[in-house]
Design a protein around this motif. Structure first.
Motif, PDB file in Angstrom:
ATOM      1  N   GLU A  60       0.820  -1.105  -0.030  1.00  0.00           N
ATOM      2  CA  GLU A  60       0.083  -0.145  -0.023  1.00  0.00           C
ATOM      3  C   GLU A  60       0.830   1.238  -0.122  1.00  0.00           C
ATOM      4  OE1 GLU A  60      -4.022  -1.513   2.318  1.00  0.00           O
ATOM      5  OE2 GLU A  60      -2.182  -0.889   3.539  1.00  0.00           O
ATOM      6  N   ARG A  61       1.941   1.270   0.905  1.00  0.00           N
ATOM      7  CA  ARG A  61       2.831   2.288   0.739  1.00  0.00           C
ATOM      8  C   ARG A  61       3.329   2.571  -0.720  1.00  0.00           C
ATOM      9  NH1 ARG A  61       4.465   0.322   5.912  1.00  0.00           N
ATOM     10  NH2 ARG A  61       6.480  -0.692   5.043  1.00  0.00           N
ATOM     11  N   ALA A  62       3.781   1.675  -1.173  1.00  0.00           N
ATOM     12  CA  ALA A  62       4.419   1.722  -2.661  1.00  0.00           C
ATOM     13  C   ALA A  62       3.368   2.217  -3.531  1.00  0.00           C
ATOM     14  CB  ALA A  62       4.910   0.239  -3.100  1.00  0.00           C
ATOM     15  N   GLN A  63       2.234   1.823  -3.614  1.00  0.00           N
ATOM     16  CA  GLN A  63       1.095   2.197  -4.350  1.00  0.00           C
ATOM     17  C   GLN A  63       0.976   3.644  -4.105  1.00  0.00           C
ATOM     18  OE1 GLN A  63      -2.574   0.027  -4.161  1.00  0.00           O
ATOM     19  NE2 GLN A  63      -3.167   1.119  -6.100  1.00  0.00           N
ATOM     20  N   ALA A  64       0.790   4.275  -2.833  1.00  0.00           N
ATOM     21  CA  ALA A  64       0.510   5.345  -2.355  1.00  0.00           C
ATOM     22  C   ALA A  64       1.816   6.340  -2.907  1.00  0.00           C
ATOM     23  CB  ALA A  64       0.423   5.670  -1.001  1.00  0.00           C
ATOM     24  N   ALA A  65       2.956   5.805  -2.671  1.00  0.00           N
ATOM     25  CA  ALA A  65       4.035   6.757  -3.240  1.00  0.00           C
ATOM     26  C   ALA A  65       4.141   6.614  -4.800  1.00  0.00           C
ATOM     27  CB  ALA A  65       5.472   5.868  -2.891  1.00  0.00           C
ATOM     28  N   ARG A  66       3.571   5.845  -5.557  1.00  0.00           N
ATOM     29  CA  ARG A  66       3.677   5.636  -6.796  1.00  0.00           C
ATOM     30  C   ARG A  66       2.572   6.901  -7.274  1.00  0.00           C
ATOM     31  NH1 ARG A  66       5.243   1.695 -10.616  1.00  0.00           N
ATOM     32  NH2 ARG A  66       4.449   1.898 -12.593  1.00  0.00           N
ATOM     33  N   ALA A  67       1.502   7.071  -6.700  1.00  0.00           N
ATOM     34  CA  ALA A  67       0.700   7.948  -7.008  1.00  0.00           C
ATOM     35  C   ALA A  67       0.999   9.457  -6.776  1.00  0.00           C
ATOM     36  CB  ALA A  67      -0.565   7.772  -6.250  1.00  0.00           C
ATOM     37  N   ARG A  68       1.914   9.713  -5.735  1.00  0.00           N
ATOM     38  CA  ARG A  68       2.244  11.058  -5.336  1.00  0.00           C
ATOM     39  C   ARG A  68       3.737  11.460  -6.352  1.00  0.00           C
ATOM     40  NH1 ARG A  68       1.226   9.151  -0.120  1.00  0.00           N
ATOM     41  NH2 ARG A  68       3.238   8.473   0.048  1.00  0.00           N
ATOM     42  N   VAL A  69       4.640  10.454  -6.697  1.00  0.00           N
ATOM     43  CA  VAL A  69       5.886  10.778  -7.458  1.00  0.00           C
ATOM     44  C   VAL A  69       5.579  10.871  -9.067  1.00  0.00           C
ATOM     45  CG1 VAL A  69       8.238   9.909  -7.831  1.00  0.00           C
ATOM     46  CG2 VAL A  69       7.354   9.726  -5.430  1.00  0.00           C
ATOM     47  N   PRO A  98      11.786   3.673 -14.978  1.00  0.00           N
ATOM     48  CA  PRO A  98      11.437   2.424 -15.352  1.00  0.00           C
ATOM     49  C   PRO A  98      10.446   1.669 -14.595  1.00  0.00           C
ATOM     50  CG  PRO A  98      13.370   2.822 -13.841  1.00  0.00           C
ATOM     51  CD  PRO A  98      12.954   3.880 -14.268  1.00  0.00           C
ATOM     52  N   GLU A  99       9.779   0.619 -15.087  1.00  0.00           N
ATOM     53  CA  GLU A  99       8.906  -0.048 -14.422  1.00  0.00           C
ATOM     54  C   GLU A  99       9.363  -0.811 -12.889  1.00  0.00           C
ATOM     55  OE1 GLU A  99       5.828  -0.677 -15.389  1.00  0.00           O
ATOM     56  OE2 GLU A  99       6.139   0.586 -16.898  1.00  0.00           O
ATOM     57  N   ASP A 100      10.408  -0.995 -12.792  1.00  0.00           N
ATOM     58  CA  ASP A 100      10.912  -1.528 -11.389  1.00  0.00           C
ATOM     59  C   ASP A 100      11.336  -0.532 -10.550  1.00  0.00           C
ATOM     60  OD1 ASP A 100      13.274  -0.858 -12.821  1.00  0.00           O
ATOM     61  OD2 ASP A 100      14.374  -2.672 -12.276  1.00  0.00           O
ATOM     62  N   PHE A 101      11.061   0.709 -11.022  1.00  0.00           N
ATOM     63  CA  PHE A 101      11.221   1.916  -9.945  1.00  0.00           C
ATOM     64  C   PHE A 101      10.755   1.989  -8.592  1.00  0.00           C
ATOM     65  CE2 PHE A 101      11.139   6.485  -8.487  1.00  0.00           C
ATOM     66  CZ  PHE A 101      12.583   6.793  -8.527  1.00  0.00           C
ATOM     67  N   ASP A 102      11.454   2.020  -7.862  1.00  0.00           N
ATOM     68  CA  ASP A 102      11.275   2.016  -6.301  1.00  0.00           C
ATOM     69  C   ASP A 102      10.755   3.230  -5.687  1.00  0.00           C
ATOM     70  OD1 ASP A 102      10.615   1.396  -3.692  1.00  0.00           O
ATOM     71  OD2 ASP A 102      12.468   0.119  -3.343  1.00  0.00           O
ATOM     72  N   TYR A 103       9.314   3.595  -6.171  1.00  0.00           N
ATOM     73  CA  TYR A 103       8.808   4.889  -5.705  1.00  0.00           C
ATOM     74  C   TYR A 103       8.893   5.016  -4.167  1.00  0.00           C
ATOM     75  CZ  TYR A 103       7.013   5.380 -10.451  1.00  0.00           C
ATOM     76  OH  TYR A 103       6.916   5.728 -11.850  1.00  0.00           O
ATOM     77  N   ALA A 104       8.595   4.194  -3.425  1.00  0.00           N
ATOM     78  CA  ALA A 104       8.667   4.359  -2.087  1.00  0.00           C
ATOM     79  C   ALA A 104       9.846   4.603  -1.276  1.00  0.00           C
ATOM     80  CB  ALA A 104       7.973   3.098  -1.224  1.00  0.00           C
ATOM     81  N   ALA A 105      10.898   3.820  -1.829  1.00  0.00           N
ATOM     82  CA  ALA A 105      12.400   4.265  -1.479  1.00  0.00           C
ATOM     83  C   ALA A 105      12.602   5.671  -1.647  1.00  0.00           C
ATOM     84  CB  ALA A 105      13.419   3.166  -1.944  1.00  0.00           C
ATOM     85  N   TYR A 106      12.337   6.078  -2.960  1.00  0.00           N
ATOM     86  CA  TYR A 106      12.698   7.302  -3.667  1.00  0.00           C
ATOM     87  C   TYR A 106      11.962   8.411  -2.878  1.00  0.00           C
ATOM     88  CZ  TYR A 106      12.728  11.318  -6.568  1.00  0.00           C
ATOM     89  OH  TYR A 106      12.915  12.762  -7.425  1.00  0.00           O
ATOM     90  N   GLU A 107      10.997   8.245  -2.383  1.00  0.00           N
ATOM     91  CA  GLU A 107      10.102   9.232  -1.669  1.00  0.00           C
ATOM     92  C   GLU A 107      10.483   9.395  -0.181  1.00  0.00           C
ATOM     93  OE1 GLU A 107       5.450  10.423  -1.440  1.00  0.00           O
ATOM     94  OE2 GLU A 107       6.023   8.414  -0.673  1.00  0.00           O
ATOM     95  N   GLU A 108      11.112   8.257   0.203  1.00  0.00           N
ATOM     96  CA  GLU A 108      11.664   8.278   1.699  1.00  0.00           C
ATOM     97  C   GLU A 108      12.967   9.116   1.871  1.00  0.00           C
ATOM     98  OE1 GLU A 108      12.983   5.126   5.407  1.00  0.00           O
ATOM     99  OE2 GLU A 108      12.134   4.463   3.450  1.00  0.00           O
TER     100      GLU A 108
END
Length: 280
Positions: free
Chosen positions: A5-14, A25-35
């Motif tokens: 859920e955190r990853a999905q939420a981060a993907r929506a914000r970034v 890229p498709e495997d981009f870690d949106y949650a780690a990037y946002e953190e």
């Protein structure tokens, strides 16, 4: 909130497209990037404030120990074109040659040069939305103009593969054809004059320097390479020919190296260059 859920939420914000126009890229870690960015943003903000004060106070960019220190830590995107133009000497060259860039494009062309450039246009940053033919405006035309003008300006070099990525990156930073041309001239014509010459002695020298540094700092890697008979030139030539533009993360491009002093690097370059010249 679970990790998914955190990853999905981060993907929506970034944003899916980064500030330079590159698709993540498709495997981009949106949650780690946002953190990471939530912490790093504080550093970037402080750095931007310092740069704004420096540029406002000087009325321009003048070489100094303060500017050197700031450059090593990183130039904010909004100031990068201005600082690069000043410290590279590109701004001075452009000011001393008004209209020269446009006269190159309006003068007599070169069919072979034009064809060589066109061949690489679609290969330049295919993951960048601004270089796609569907973009409006499409930066392929701008890239073509800059490379054509430079090939006509420096006919000893003309156009070499790899220069398309360098010019393309400069265009993304400056958003200005003429400034990109003069920065390309600073890099290819003055800072690295023997990288793109027919003998490519500078490029070959730096490849040998890298090999020597790996032997010094990472002997296990060097032994593995030597054991498999892998030639350094086959592995790293693409890195150097495009000045790492298509290799490193975009924020690390044209940044100054870290721990080794320039004296050490210079001595290594001199010894490697002498060895290459002895072979020729």
């Amino acid at each position: 909130m679970d990790p998914a859920e955190r990853a999905q939420a981060a993907r929506a914000r970034v944003p899916r497209i980064d500030p330079y126009g590159f698709e993540r890229p498709e495997d981009f870690d949106y949650a780690a990037y946002e953190e990471f960015f939530s912490t790093y943003l504080v550093i970037l903000t402080k750095r931007a404030i310092k740069w704004s004060k420096l540029l406002k106070g000087n009325g321009g960019v003048r070489k100094s120990l303060t500017v050197k220190r700031y450059v090593r830590k990183g130039i904010p995107l909004e100031h990068r074109a201005r600082v690069w133009m000043a410290v590279s000497g590109a701004q001075a060259q452009m000011d001393q040659n008004p209209g020269y860039y446009h006269r190159l494009l309006e003068g007599e062309g070169s069919p072979s040069l034009e064809e060589a450039i066109r061949t690489d246009l679609n290969r330049t940053f295919p993951d960048n939305v601004r270089f796609r033919k569907t973009a409006e405006p499409c930066l392929q035309k701008t890239l073509y103009n800059v490379l054509l003008a430079y090939g006509l300006h420096n006919q000893a070099v003309g156009y070499c593969q790899g220069m398309n990525f360098i010019a393309g990156y400069l265009i993304l930073i400056t958003k200005n054809e003429e400034e990109s041309f003069w920065l390309l001239d600073a890099l290819v014509g003055r800072i690295l004059p023997d990288y793109y010459s027919p003998a490519m002695l500078g490029l070959k020298t730096d490849q040998e320097v890298l090999a020597e540094l790996v032997r010094m700092k990472l002997p296990a890697v060097a032994a593995l390479m030597d054991g498999h008979g892998v030639l350094w030139t086959l592995l790293v030539s693409r890195w150097f020919i495009c000045l790492f533009v298509d290799i490193l993360p975009v924020e690390k491009i044209f940044s100054e190296p870290g721990s080794l002093s320039m004296t050490t690097i210079t001595r290594l370059r001199e010894s490697c260059r002498a060895a290459l010249q002895a072979q020729s």
